[in-house]
Design a protein around this motif. Structure first.
Motif, PDB file in Angstrom:
ATOM      1  N   LEU D   4       0.819  -1.102   0.008  1.00  0.00           N
ATOM      2  CA  LEU D   4      -0.055  -0.037  -0.160  1.00  0.00           C
ATOM      3  C   LEU D   4       0.981   1.205  -0.108  1.00  0.00           C
ATOM      4  CD1 LEU D   4      -2.483  -1.045   3.099  1.00  0.00           C
ATOM      5  CD2 LEU D   4      -2.923  -1.381   0.535  1.00  0.00           C
ATOM      6  N   TYR D   5       0.356   2.182  -0.723  1.00  0.00           N
ATOM      7  CA  TYR D   5       1.046   3.548  -0.604  1.00  0.00           C
ATOM      8  C   TYR D   5      -0.004   4.511  -0.362  1.00  0.00           C
ATOM      9  CZ  TYR D   5       3.967   0.624  -3.648  1.00  0.00           C
ATOM     10  OH  TYR D   5       4.788  -0.346  -4.102  1.00  0.00           O
ATOM     11  N   PHE D   6       0.621   5.818   0.386  1.00  0.00           N
ATOM     12  CA  PHE D   6      -0.071   6.663   0.854  1.00  0.00           C
ATOM     13  C   PHE D   6       0.361   8.103   0.639  1.00  0.00           C
ATOM     14  CE2 PHE D   6      -1.605   3.159   3.550  1.00  0.00           C
ATOM     15  CZ  PHE D   6      -2.819   3.042   3.487  1.00  0.00           C
ATOM     16  N   ALA D   7      -0.548   8.850   0.527  1.00  0.00           N
ATOM     17  CA  ALA D   7      -0.339  10.414   0.539  1.00  0.00           C
ATOM     18  C   ALA D   7       0.433  10.685  -0.805  1.00  0.00           C
ATOM     19  CB  ALA D   7       0.454  10.928   1.986  1.00  0.00           C
ATOM     20  N   TRP D   8       1.608  11.449  -0.705  1.00  0.00           N
ATOM     21  CA  TRP D   8       2.348  11.945  -1.904  1.00  0.00           C
ATOM     22  C   TRP D   8       3.044  10.659  -2.589  1.00  0.00           C
ATOM     23  CZ3 TRP D   8       7.682  11.244  -1.149  1.00  0.00           C
ATOM     24  CH2 TRP D   8       8.026  11.393  -0.052  1.00  0.00           C
ATOM     25  N   ILE D   9       3.283   9.757  -1.882  1.00  0.00           N
ATOM     26  CA  ILE D   9       4.056   8.300  -2.444  1.00  0.00           C
ATOM     27  C   ILE D   9       2.997   7.976  -3.136  1.00  0.00           C
ATOM     28  CG2 ILE D   9       5.016   6.127  -2.077  1.00  0.00           C
ATOM     29  CD1 ILE D   9       5.974   7.336   0.758  1.00  0.00           C
ATOM     30  N   LYS D  10       1.821   7.767  -2.877  1.00  0.00           N
ATOM     31  CA  LYS D  10       0.512   7.164  -3.862  1.00  0.00           C
ATOM     32  C   LYS D  10       0.674   8.052  -4.807  1.00  0.00           C
ATOM     33  CE  LYS D  10      -3.866   7.715  -2.777  1.00  0.00           C
ATOM     34  NZ  LYS D  10      -5.241   7.629  -2.054  1.00  0.00           N
ATOM     35  N   GLU D  11       0.604   9.430  -4.895  1.00  0.00           N
ATOM     36  CA  GLU D  11       0.578  10.205  -6.203  1.00  0.00           C
ATOM     37  C   GLU D  11       1.494   9.816  -6.826  1.00  0.00           C
ATOM     38  OE1 GLU D  11      -2.048  13.839  -4.167  1.00  0.00           O
ATOM     39  OE2 GLU D  11      -0.123  14.034  -4.390  1.00  0.00           O
ATOM     40  N   ARG D  12       2.766   9.817  -6.473  1.00  0.00           N
ATOM     41  CA  ARG D  12       4.209   9.619  -7.285  1.00  0.00           C
ATOM     42  C   ARG D  12       4.113   8.182  -8.209  1.00  0.00           C
ATOM     43  NH1 ARG D  12       9.042  12.763  -4.692  1.00  0.00           N
ATOM     44  NH2 ARG D  12       7.780  14.586  -3.757  1.00  0.00           N
ATOM     45  N   VAL D  13       3.761   7.236  -7.411  1.00  0.00           N
ATOM     46  CA  VAL D  13       3.713   5.824  -7.755  1.00  0.00           C
ATOM     47  C   VAL D  13       2.510   5.630  -8.769  1.00  0.00           C
ATOM     48  CG1 VAL D  13       3.266   3.442  -7.224  1.00  0.00           C
ATOM     49  CG2 VAL D  13       4.548   4.691  -5.684  1.00  0.00           C
ATOM     50  N   GLY D  14       1.417   6.449  -8.646  1.00  0.00           N
ATOM     51  CA  GLY D  14       0.172   6.589  -9.467  1.00  0.00           C
ATOM     52  C   GLY D  14      -0.936   5.526  -9.109  1.00  0.00           C
ATOM     53  N   PHE D  15      -0.659   4.776  -7.981  1.00  0.00           N
ATOM     54  CA  PHE D  15      -1.877   3.862  -7.435  1.00  0.00           C
ATOM     55  C   PHE D  15      -1.384   3.621  -5.952  1.00  0.00           C
ATOM     56  CE2 PHE D  15       1.455   1.208  -9.614  1.00  0.00           C
ATOM     57  CZ  PHE D  15       1.673   0.622  -8.637  1.00  0.00           C
ATOM     58  N   GLY D  16      -2.655   3.068  -5.213  1.00  0.00           N
ATOM     59  CA  GLY D  16      -2.498   3.129  -3.787  1.00  0.00           C
ATOM     60  C   GLY D  16      -2.213   1.727  -3.147  1.00  0.00           C
ATOM     61  N   GLU D  17      -2.566   0.668  -4.200  1.00  0.00           N
ATOM     62  CA  GLU D  17      -2.484  -0.363  -3.790  1.00  0.00           C
ATOM     63  C   GLU D  17      -1.967  -1.509  -4.683  1.00  0.00           C
ATOM     64  OE1 GLU D  17      -5.969  -1.629  -1.553  1.00  0.00           O
ATOM     65  OE2 GLU D  17      -5.834  -3.645  -1.886  1.00  0.00           O
ATOM     66  N   GLU D  18      -1.104  -2.631  -4.631  1.00  0.00           N
ATOM     67  CA  GLU D  18      -1.006  -3.526  -5.383  1.00  0.00           C
ATOM     68  C   GLU D  18      -0.817  -4.663  -4.772  1.00  0.00           C
ATOM     69  OE1 GLU D  18       2.648  -2.832  -7.751  1.00  0.00           O
ATOM     70  OE2 GLU D  18       3.786  -1.913  -5.944  1.00  0.00           O
ATOM     71  N   ASP D  19      -0.999  -5.923  -5.546  1.00  0.00           N
ATOM     72  CA  ASP D  19      -0.624  -7.242  -5.227  1.00  0.00           C
ATOM     73  C   ASP D  19       0.245  -7.998  -5.934  1.00  0.00           C
ATOM     74  OD1 ASP D  19      -2.350  -8.782  -2.929  1.00  0.00           O
ATOM     75  OD2 ASP D  19      -3.948  -7.721  -4.047  1.00  0.00           O
ATOM     76  N   ILE D  20       1.636  -8.384  -5.344  1.00  0.00           N
ATOM     77  CA  ILE D  20       2.571  -8.478  -6.229  1.00  0.00           C
ATOM     78  C   ILE D  20       3.401  -9.838  -5.316  1.00  0.00           C
ATOM     79  CG2 ILE D  20       4.203  -7.000  -4.912  1.00  0.00           C
ATOM     80  CD1 ILE D  20       4.989  -6.147  -7.921  1.00  0.00           C
ATOM     81  N   ASP D  21       4.224 -10.542  -6.364  1.00  0.00           N
ATOM     82  CA  ASP D  21       4.983 -11.483  -5.772  1.00  0.00           C
ATOM     83  C   ASP D  21       6.362 -11.100  -5.656  1.00  0.00           C
ATOM     84  OD1 ASP D  21       2.826 -13.662  -5.762  1.00  0.00           O
ATOM     85  OD2 ASP D  21       2.917 -14.050  -7.724  1.00  0.00           O
ATOM     86  N   LEU D  22       6.842 -10.879  -4.554  1.00  0.00           N
ATOM     87  CA  LEU D  22       8.040 -10.566  -4.110  1.00  0.00           C
ATOM     88  C   LEU D  22       9.127 -11.461  -4.432  1.00  0.00           C
ATOM     89  CD1 LEU D  22       7.890  -8.523  -0.915  1.00  0.00           C
ATOM     90  CD2 LEU D  22       7.974  -7.659  -3.287  1.00  0.00           C
ATOM     91  N   PRO D  23      10.085 -11.187  -5.109  1.00  0.00           N
ATOM     92  CA  PRO D  23      11.446 -12.374  -5.393  1.00  0.00           C
ATOM     93  C   PRO D  23      11.719 -12.900  -4.160  1.00  0.00           C
ATOM     94  CG  PRO D  23      11.915 -10.349  -6.572  1.00  0.00           C
ATOM     95  CD  PRO D  23      10.674  -9.973  -5.933  1.00  0.00           C
ATOM     96  N   ALA D  24      12.327 -13.942  -4.155  1.00  0.00           N
ATOM     97  CA  ALA D  24      12.556 -14.732  -2.901  1.00  0.00           C
ATOM     98  C   ALA D  24      14.047 -13.876  -2.109  1.00  0.00           C
ATOM     99  CB  ALA D  24      13.231 -15.900  -3.251  1.00  0.00           C
ATOM    100  N   GLU D  25      14.701 -13.198  -3.103  1.00  0.00           N
ATOM    101  CA  GLU D  25      15.763 -12.382  -2.298  1.00  0.00           C
ATOM    102  C   GLU D  25      15.318 -11.123  -1.570  1.00  0.00           C
ATOM    103  OE1 GLU D  25      15.350 -12.718  -5.594  1.00  0.00           O
ATOM    104  OE2 GLU D  25      15.863 -10.786  -6.769  1.00  0.00           O
ATOM    105  N   VAL D  26      14.201 -10.786  -1.702  1.00  0.00           N
ATOM    106  CA  VAL D  26      13.599  -9.822  -0.788  1.00  0.00           C
ATOM    107  C   VAL D  26      13.296 -10.185   0.505  1.00  0.00           C
ATOM    108  CG1 VAL D  26      11.991  -7.772  -0.607  1.00  0.00           C
ATOM    109  CG2 VAL D  26      12.828  -8.355  -2.971  1.00  0.00           C
ATOM    110  N   LYS D  27      14.203 -10.056   1.470  1.00  0.00           N
ATOM    111  CA  LYS D  27      13.677 -10.541   2.634  1.00  0.00           C
ATOM    112  C   LYS D  27      13.656  -9.515   3.679  1.00  0.00           C
ATOM    113  CE  LYS D  27      16.929 -14.566   1.983  1.00  0.00           C
ATOM    114  NZ  LYS D  27      15.643 -15.658   1.341  1.00  0.00           N
ATOM    115  N   THR D  28      14.045  -8.269   3.584  1.00  0.00           N
ATOM    116  CA  THR D  28      13.882  -7.383   4.681  1.00  0.00           C
ATOM    117  C   THR D  28      13.300  -6.034   3.837  1.00  0.00           C
ATOM    118  OG1 THR D  28      16.138  -6.392   3.969  1.00  0.00           O
ATOM    119  CG2 THR D  28      16.126  -8.159   5.665  1.00  0.00           C
TER     120      THR D  28
END
Lengths: 154, 84, 154, 84
Positions: D4-28
């Protein structure tokens, strides 16, 4: 900031905090914070029939006003209201309200807290407790903790 | 001089208000207490512990017992406040 | 004292402080002190068309509740209420209310003050200012004074 | 993973929410920031000053950047709070 608005009322009638706050903020866009205190008649034992509040008409209003003026010197307040009831008050009913309004929240908290602390020990009101069991009431004794509460403002 | 009594002091004295001509030698609050004691046992009774009696002169607290009564129109005697 | 009542609401609708206080004191004779804080939308320059309050649904309520539970551990509170509005808010309108009830007044003052200080810096809400002159609003920056207000609770 | 993204981050990203499969190396959280930067300039833009971005994991603040994402279902990224 404009001169602070001070309103002091001593009355038997109850009050509506929301109305009081609306009145003091109406048409103003410089108030960001309003703190209200209400003091209610407690009766944890279920033995109290009513409180009777006696006061010194004239001095009661004047003394609360003096305290409110001190508070306005100490913090940048937009408005300060105190309403103290007298006469017979039942358990659960309001006794007193204080409302402080300011641009920022800490001044409003401090102004209301200060006014209550000094009102408790300096405004000429006296409580008599009328127990359910007894036709003759007893005058409440002054509390040491109320006196020592003043130390935080030194 | 108008003298007012409140709360249990009013109850002991038996009335809340009186208009009275103070003798010329009553110049301070201390003098007033001494003079009141001579007025009867209802006054003696509430003045047994004079230190707890609060005094207001023309509706302003007067904590010092040597405060002069010159020019004062209204004296109030009452116990410590318990409002709020 | 009984378990404190905690009520957290995030809503667009305005609130009535007097009603809220009446609800939390109704039928109780153990509450002697109620302190309320209301935060209002300021506009001293007269340039603001409206504030827009965005929040993180779910976390906003949960985070305020965590802060309220901390406050209840720290002071003997009978009840703690927080109502935070979201959406479009006009100058002079309410944004937030906090109400703390206790047997004695200092706990009520401290509980309300603490809840507001932490709500300001930890509850996920963001304000955007829509100026009268401009169709595109600006996000409000976080305030250092809000961060430093927390120091008084260390 | 729900992000989820909120406030000006949401505006820059262009959307407020996504469902995504994170790659296995994204641990932190740190790994997540690095991975997000590679997704395009709208992500790079809001991650220019990563220290001011706040992160919540399952609706609880996570101030440390080495916090593990294991078992997390919802990550939120947002600017410092300005409510109240």
């Amino acid at each position: 900031m404009a001169e602070p608005v001070i309103k002091i009322q001593v009355q038997h009638a109850d009050f509506d905090l929301n109305d009081e706050i609306r009145q003091l903020t109406a048409g103003r866009h410089d108030i960001g914070a309003v703190v209200s205190f209400s003091g209610l008649c407690r009766d944890e034992d279920g033995t109290l029939a009513a409180l009777e509040l006696e006061h010194y008409p004239g001095m009661a209003e004047a003394e609360i006003r003096r305290i409110a003026e001190q508070a306005c010197k100490r913090w940048p307040l937009a408005a300060l209201v105190a309403i103290h009831r007298h006469g017979k008050i039942l358990p659960g009913e309001n006794i007193v309200a204080v409302i402080a309004a300011s641009k920022h929240r800490q001044a409003a908290f401090d102004g209301a807290n200060y006014l209550m602390d000094f009102l408790k020990t300096r405004a000429p009101f006296w409580k008599k407790e009328h127990p359910k069991s007894n036709t003759e009431g007893e005058w409440v004794s002054a509390s040491d903790s109320d006196d020592s509460a003043l130390n935080k403002w030194d | 001089m108008k003298i007012l009594y409140f709360a249990w002091i009013k109850e002991r004295v038996g009335f809340g208000e009186e208009d009275i001509d103070l003798p010329a030698e009553v110049k301070t609050i201390d003098n007033l207490f001494t003079w009141l004691r001579g007025r009867g046992e209802e006054f003696e009774a509430f003045l047994e512990q004079p230190d707890i009696i609060r005094v207001a002169l023309d509706q302003v607290h007067a904590p010092e017992r040597d405060t002069s009564l010159a020019g004062v129109r209204e004296i109030a005697l009452f116990p410590p406040m318990t409002g709020g």
